[in-house]
Design a protein around this motif. Sequence first.
Motif, short mmCIF file in Angstrom:
data_model
loop_
_atom_site.label_atom_id
_atom_site.label_comp_id
_atom_site.label_asym_id
_atom_site.label_seq_id
_atom_site.Cartn_x
_atom_site.Cartn_y
_atom_site.Cartn_z
N PRO A 152 0.67 -1.48 -0.09
CA PRO A 152 -0.37 -0.02 -0.30
C PRO A 152 1.23 1.55 0.14
CG PRO A 152 -0.70 -1.97 1.48
CD PRO A 152 0.71 -2.24 1.38
N VAL A 153 -0.02 2.25 -0.90
CA VAL A 153 1.73 3.78 -1.01
C VAL A 153 0.05 4.26 -0.78
CG1 VAL A 153 2.74 4.75 -2.83
CG2 VAL A 153 2.89 2.27 -3.08
N VAL A 154 0.30 5.29 0.66
CA VAL A 154 -0.61 5.96 1.13
C VAL A 154 0.72 7.34 1.52
CG1 VAL A 154 -2.48 6.63 2.67
CG2 VAL A 154 -2.17 4.72 1.83
N THR A 155 0.16 8.95 0.88
CA THR A 155 0.99 9.66 0.74
C THR A 155 0.70 10.49 2.56
OG1 THR A 155 -0.80 11.88 0.45
CG2 THR A 155 1.05 10.27 -1.58
N ASN A 156 -0.55 10.11 2.95
CA ASN A 156 -0.82 10.45 3.79
C ASN A 156 -1.84 9.18 4.95
OD1 ASN A 156 -1.44 12.33 6.20
ND2 ASN A 156 -3.70 12.94 5.43
N ALA A 157 -0.43 8.49 5.25
CA ALA A 157 -1.05 7.27 6.29
C ALA A 157 -0.68 7.49 7.49
CB ALA A 157 -0.04 6.27 5.69
N ILE A 158 -1.69 6.83 8.44
CA ILE A 158 -1.27 6.26 10.02
C ILE A 158 -1.91 5.06 10.37
CG2 ILE A 158 -2.58 7.61 11.96
CD1 ILE A 158 -4.36 9.84 10.31
N ALA A 159 -0.77 4.88 11.02
CA ALA A 159 -0.62 3.68 11.41
C ALA A 159 -1.32 3.86 12.72
CB ALA A 159 0.60 3.13 11.67
N PHE A 160 -2.68 2.33 13.25
CA PHE A 160 -3.56 2.64 13.82
C PHE A 160 -3.80 0.96 14.36
CE2 PHE A 160 -7.52 2.91 16.75
CZ PHE A 160 -6.30 3.68 18.05
N THR A 161 -3.08 0.06 14.60
CA THR A 161 -2.67 -1.19 15.16
C THR A 161 -3.33 -2.02 15.53
OG1 THR A 161 -2.41 -1.41 17.66
CG2 THR A 161 -0.95 -0.91 15.57
N LYS A 162 -4.70 -3.42 15.67
CA LYS A 162 -5.80 -3.72 15.60
C LYS A 162 -5.60 -4.01 17.36
CE LYS A 162 -8.16 -5.16 13.93
NZ LYS A 162 -9.15 -5.00 13.65
N GLU A 163 -4.27 -4.14 17.64
CA GLU A 163 -4.29 -3.76 19.95
C GLU A 163 -5.03 -2.54 19.89
OE1 GLU A 163 -2.21 -4.99 17.66
OE2 GLU A 163 -1.02 -6.44 18.49
#
Length: 499
Positions: A152-163
């Motif tokens: 996945p290539v996203v310029t405005n990506a935010i990681a938010f884990t399942k946990e």
Amino acid sequence: MKSIYFVIALAALLTVGCNQAKVQETHEDEVFKIYLTAYNPGFELFAESDPLVSGMSCNVLAHFTFLSDFKPLDSASVTVRLVADGNETSLTPGVHLRQGIYNFDITPGAPGESTVVFEVKTPSGTVEIFEIPVVVYPDKQAADEAAERDEPVVTNAIAFTKEQTWKADFSTDLPHLEPFGQVIRTTAQVLSAPDDQIMVTAATSGVIIFSGTNVLEGQRVSPGQVLFTISGSGLADNNSALRYSETVNNYEKAKADYERQSVLAKDKIVSERELLVTEKEYKNAAAAYELLSKNFNISGQKVSCPLAGYVKELFVMNGEFVETGNPLMTVAANRSLILKAGVAQKYATVLDDINSANIRIAETGMTYTLEELHGRVISRGHSTDADNYLVPVVLQIDNISGFIPGGFAEVFLKTVTNTKALTVPNNALLEEQGNFFVMVQVTPELFEKREVKVGTTDGLKSEITMGLDRTERIVTRGAVLVKLSQASGTLDPHAGHVH
């Protein structure tokens, strides 16, 4: 000089060669992952897997989430298998690492298109099946190149884990393409329903005497509870105490006469005609006594509460003189309410199309549908109110959510339509300086903050006119938490999990 230039050129070539070697080494050491996502009516599956290489063991880390509350799967038996051309690899049981997370090691067979099948047996005995198409590659290099290409290539990506999502009030969903007609936004006054309140009036003239406890507006009352007395003692005219005493005396005399003549009639001392006259007088006196004794005593009229509810209005005070028929108080059950909304005259042509509404309580910020409040549209005005020139629209609802009669509520009147629009819950929208954004799911652990254009809102949902496709899943609860995660420092979305 030539020798010096030769040494410099040789050093430059060696430096370039070393850099190319470092780049190649870094590329070879890079770890690639493929991301598998699937949904069924009850569950979300999100898995991170090594690229699938024929004959090579691959690790799969799978997360299972209930869609009802977006919490992790408590405990279950989970297996995985690969199916290609009707042939499948051996069934591989998952290792339950912790709540919601399972680990698998699988060895794919022949290269080519395949299907990875997850089978979940829940404690309740139900079986959930997830089937995801995948590709098995002949060698690691081809698999890594495909994984890198599909990353996945996203310029405005935010990681938010399942946990993180499991610990928060969080959910995702697809936008809905549904009928969404014209919405009239207005304010309504909250009133007690006419059949849900009663006015208590004086049945006699006299002086108000509160009995023991004070009677106050807003006080809870129960059926039959005596609130005060109307006393006629000391009055020359229309003395209720005197009238009550006369009624009691007449009743007791008529009863005694009837009982005496009944005995004498058996011995033929009193004629049958005389006994009938005495019996008639007794029954009339008994009826008058029974009528008065329900609401009167020697002190006067007992004013009791006719229904369970609260004192809405009190019109008298202790010691005040009242006449027969004067209003004393209004008691409201507060079970059913009327919402009287005023609509601008420009909407007069669509009033007959209003079939539902959403109601928002400003004090709590809660919004309810008319159906949730067991409500209905009971009238649509055909003329304006004299004091504000607005056309009234009246709704009736059950008071199950803390509405206060006399207050106001915000109302979104909804009209019938066949026109469909793409809608999202208002909780999914983030507003920044007048612009609206949604969090679009790239993977269940990676989100894109995207600007959208918003049209009409009905208080619960809003129409999206630009910026979102109906196949794109968005965060419907907890969008602000994802935004705060970006502000606190974005994680590397490809760093994987440490368990």
